[in-house]
Design an enzyme around this catalytic site. Structure first.
Site, PDB file in Angstrom:
ATOM      1  N   ILE A   1      42.429  39.846  42.329  1.00 20.41           N
ATOM      2  CA  ILE A   1      43.267  39.613  40.643  1.00 20.41           C
ATOM      3  C   ILE A   1      43.490  40.523  40.557  1.00 20.41           C
ATOM      4  O   ILE A   1      43.741  41.819  40.460  1.00 20.41           O
ATOM      5  CB  ILE A   1      42.158  39.086  39.968  1.00 20.41           C
ATOM      6  N   ASP A   2      44.926  39.896  39.712  1.00 19.64           N
ATOM      7  CA  ASP A   2      45.870  40.836  38.857  1.00 19.64           C
ATOM      8  C   ASP A   2      45.142  41.901  38.120  1.00 19.64           C
ATOM      9  O   ASP A   2      44.020  41.456  37.508  1.00 19.64           O
ATOM     10  CB  ASP A   2      46.768  39.777  38.131  1.00 19.64           C
TER      11      ASP A   2
END
Length: 301
Positions: free
Chosen positions: A138-139
């Protein structure tokens, strides 16, 4: 990294070789892929070509990727929120502003550095030295759940679920504007932005991408949504919501800055994760409550 092979389809007809590779291998930068072409690591129909070579439908493009330098990733005593752990995997609730794995400019202070300290018995080695145990990402400025594999067998099992779209990954996000539909499906291919290489975009020659949206609450100027992924493209929810005209609040890459909310990243939280456990073959399910930054934003809107 190894060898890969692609076949050009009709919609690839007429694009440059380096542009074609960017659409197929979005995890790599254009400069890296151009380097591979220059070093004769890329063949078109078994022939060496240049970056500007024009692709035609039916062409077979073979890529023998340049091996990266061997790097030593250090274990660091960084506190992490462990939601679940056993001998095969770890489920982590990642905070905002934490990079998942080392990369250029982020060799220290990542989730991988923290996991190497925490999981002294080791992580799976399938993704090499830089990304041990990392099944999905995930970012940096997205918070929430992700699963990390400790063994190679667990990694293969989890990666298969991810590729077959059987792993449940649900997010909550606050987006700009009012979404009138209660539910909608955004089915739009995603690839590297043609001009701004740090960005992804909806492009005709991109990879298939599907995001399912459900409205949870409408506010005066914003909407709280539930988003579930059928595919896992880079920045998928952020790109699709910007494309729909409802960008995620706080996402300065795909929307204008909103300083008045005092956010340190986008209001996007991976709150739900479900998969078949690689050892027990039983379905496991995890939830992560909304973090303080997200709760504070809901109060403000």
């Amino acid at each position: 990294m190894g060898k890969k092979q692609f076949k050009a389809e009709e919609h690839h007809d007429g694009i440059r070789l380096d542009q074609f590779l960017v659409t197929q291998m979005e995890e790599h930068s254009r400069s890296f892929l151009q380097k591979c072409i220059k070093e004769h690591k890329v063949l078109v129909n078994d022939r060496i070509q240049k970056n500007r070579h024009v692709i035609k439908k039916g062409d077979i493009i073979s890529v023998d990727l340049v091996e990266p330098e061997e790097l030593q990733v250090e274990a660091e005593n960084i506190p992490i929120d462990i939601v679940y752990e056993d001998d095969f995997l770890v489920v982590v609730n990642k905070p905002q502003n934490l990079v998942v794995h080392p990369s250029a400019g982020h060799w220290q202070g990542t989730l991988v550095n923290a996991l190497l300290f925490h999981c002294k018995e080791g992580l799976s080695g399938i993704n090499g030295i830089i990304r041990p145990g990392i099944v999905h990402r995930i970012d940096k400025d997205t918070s929430g759940l992700l699963v990390v594999a400790k063994t190679d067998q667990a990694h293969k099992h989890l990666a298969k679920q991810l590729s077959e779209h059987t792993m449940l990954r649900s997010y909550k996000a606050v987006v700009r504007g009012i979404i009138e539909e209660d539910e909608l499906k955004i089915d739009a291919p995603i690839g590297r932005h043609k001009v701004q290489r740090k960005k992804m975009a909806v492009v005709k020659e991109g990879k298939p991408a599907i995001t399912n949206i459900k409205v949870l609450q409408r506010y005066k100027n914003h909407t709280l949504i539930h988003a579930s992924l059928e595919t896992g493209r880079t920045h998928q929810i952020r790109v699709h919501m910007a494309y729909s005209g409802h960008p995620v609040v706080g996402d300065e890459l795909y929307s204008r800055p909103e300083k008045h909310f005092n956010l340190k990243g986008q209001a996007l939280h991976a709150y739900e994760l479900g998969f078949v456990h690689p050892e027990t073959n039983k379905l496991v399910h995890f939830n992560a409550p909304l973090p303080p930054y997200f709760e504070a934003l809901l109060k403000m809107i």
